[in-house]
Design a protein around this motif. Sequence first.
Motif, PDB file in Angstrom:
ATOM      1  N   ASN A   1       0.869  -1.052   0.072  1.00 36.29           N
ATOM      2  CA  ASN A   1       0.152   0.025   0.025  1.00 36.29           C
ATOM      3  C   ASN A   1       0.947   1.171  -0.030  1.00 36.29           C
ATOM      4  OD1 ASN A   1      -2.103   1.927   0.408  1.00 36.29           O
ATOM      5  ND2 ASN A   1      -2.585   1.293   2.465  1.00 36.29           N
ATOM      6  N   ASP A   2       1.346   1.996  -1.178  1.00 38.64           N
ATOM      7  CA  ASP A   2       2.099   3.202  -1.384  1.00 38.64           C
ATOM      8  C   ASP A   2       1.175   4.293  -1.640  1.00 38.64           C
ATOM      9  OD1 ASP A   2       4.214   4.762  -1.694  1.00 38.64           O
ATOM     10  OD2 ASP A   2       5.213   3.448  -3.132  1.00 38.64           O
TER      11      ASP A   2
ATOM     12  N   LEU B   1      -2.034  -0.142  -4.620  1.00 33.02           N
ATOM     13  CA  LEU B   1      -2.337  -1.122  -3.631  1.00 33.02           C
ATOM     14  C   LEU B   1      -2.298  -2.427  -4.380  1.00 33.02           C
ATOM     15  CD1 LEU B   1      -3.606  -1.729  -0.849  1.00 33.02           C
ATOM     16  CD2 LEU B   1      -5.887  -1.257  -1.993  1.00 33.02           C
ATOM     17  N   VAL B   2      -1.537  -3.267  -4.021  1.00 34.39           N
ATOM     18  CA  VAL B   2      -1.393  -4.826  -4.460  1.00 34.39           C
ATOM     19  C   VAL B   2      -1.415  -5.719  -3.315  1.00 34.39           C
ATOM     20  CG1 VAL B   2       0.040  -6.246  -5.785  1.00 34.39           C
ATOM     21  CG2 VAL B   2      -0.166  -3.912  -6.439  1.00 34.39           C
TER      22      VAL B   2
ATOM     23  N   VAL C   1       0.674 -12.923  -6.736  1.00 37.48           N
ATOM     24  CA  VAL C   1       0.813 -11.367  -6.651  1.00 37.48           C
ATOM     25  C   VAL C   1      -0.444 -11.037  -7.445  1.00 37.48           C
ATOM     26  CG1 VAL C   1       1.965  -9.221  -7.079  1.00 37.48           C
ATOM     27  CG2 VAL C   1       3.133 -11.373  -6.589  1.00 37.48           C
ATOM     28  N   GLY C   2      -1.295  -9.982  -6.794  1.00 37.79           N
ATOM     29  CA  GLY C   2      -2.516  -9.534  -7.523  1.00 37.79           C
ATOM     30  C   GLY C   2      -3.372 -10.698  -7.805  1.00 37.79           C
ATOM     31  N   GLU C   3      -4.268 -10.423  -8.969  1.00 43.32           N
ATOM     32  CA  GLU C   3      -5.279 -11.585  -8.896  1.00 43.32           C
ATOM     33  C   GLU C   3      -4.886 -12.677  -9.818  1.00 43.32           C
ATOM     34  OE1 GLU C   3      -9.812 -11.422 -11.216  1.00 43.32           O
ATOM     35  OE2 GLU C   3      -8.654  -9.712 -11.306  1.00 43.32           O
TER      36      GLU C   3
ATOM     37  N   THR D   1      -0.330  -2.985 -15.022  1.00 47.30           N
ATOM     38  CA  THR D   1      -1.290  -1.667 -14.942  1.00 47.30           C
ATOM     39  C   THR D   1      -1.248  -1.106 -13.447  1.00 47.30           C
ATOM     40  OG1 THR D   1      -3.338  -2.956 -14.842  1.00 47.30           O
ATOM     41  CG2 THR D   1      -2.538  -2.432 -16.990  1.00 47.30           C
ATOM     42  N   GLN D   2      -1.269  -2.170 -12.636  1.00 47.04           N
ATOM     43  CA  GLN D   2      -1.381  -1.665 -10.975  1.00 47.04           C
ATOM     44  C   GLN D   2      -0.136  -0.917 -10.438  1.00 47.04           C
ATOM     45  OE1 GLN D   2      -2.181  -5.425  -8.843  1.00 47.04           O
ATOM     46  NE2 GLN D   2      -0.644  -6.216 -10.073  1.00 47.04           N
ATOM     47  N   TYR D   3       0.959  -1.043 -11.435  1.00 45.51           N
ATOM     48  CA  TYR D   3       2.067  -0.098 -11.087  1.00 45.51           C
ATOM     49  C   TYR D   3       2.381   0.952 -11.914  1.00 45.51           C
ATOM     50  CZ  TYR D   3       3.058  -4.661  -8.835  1.00 45.51           C
ATOM     51  OH  TYR D   3       2.587  -5.902  -8.001  1.00 45.51           O
TER      52      TYR D   3
END
Length: 204
Positions: free
Chosen positions: A47-48, A56-57, A86-88, A119-121
Motif C-alpha cells: 500500500n504505497d 495497492l497490491v 501477486v495480485g489477481e 497496470t497496477q504499477y
Amino acid sequence: DGKKIEDKSTTDKVASKSETNDKIEKSTFSYSLGSLSFPKGISLTLNDEGVEPRVLVNGRIDTLQLGPIDSEAPKQNTLFKIDGGVGEYGKFDFAGSAKPLQEAKDLTVKGAIKAVDLTQYSSYVVPQLGYQIKSGSLDISTDTKIADNKIAGKNKLILKMFNLVSAKSSKSKEIGKKLPMPMNAALDILRNKNGDIKMAIPVS
C-alpha cells in the motif's frame, strides 16, 4: 649466578586464566534448525500512498520452507522454497540453497514470476516517462548463483500485450522530443510475431 628465578604463583595464575578462556570458548552459544515452514496462506499487502494514484497490491505466500541451519556447520547448504501469488493472476515460485553462516556468500536460486499485471504499477512509470501503462503483464525467470562473493546469472523477461499511453504531461512531451518515433511505435520494433517483448538480462 645468572639463574632465572620464576615466580610460581604468577605461572599458576597464567595457567588458570588460560584454562578459563578455554572453557569460555568451548561454551560458546551454538544452535541448529532442522527445518522451518510457515502455514499456507500468509497475506501480504503493498500500500504505497506516496504516489498518485496510490499503489495497492495484494499478495500471498502459499509455501515458505527453510532448513537446515547449524552454527557448527557453516558450510552446510540451507535449502529454501517460496511460492505464492501477486495480485489477481500473478504467481511466483523460487527455490534454491544458500550458506548463510559462511563468511563468503554462497547462493543458488532458480525461479520465476508469471502473469503479473503491470497496470497496477503505472503510478511508478508516469513520473519517469510521462506515460501510463495501458495494458500488459510481466513474466520473469532467473537462474542465479553466487559463489565466493561473485555473482553470475541469467534472467529472462517477457512483456506480454504491453502498451503505453501518454499521460499528457510535460514529462511525456520531454520524452517524446528525445525519441525519433512515438513511444508505442518504438515498442513495436521490439515485439516478436506474438506481440511479446523478450529480453535476456545477464548478471555478472
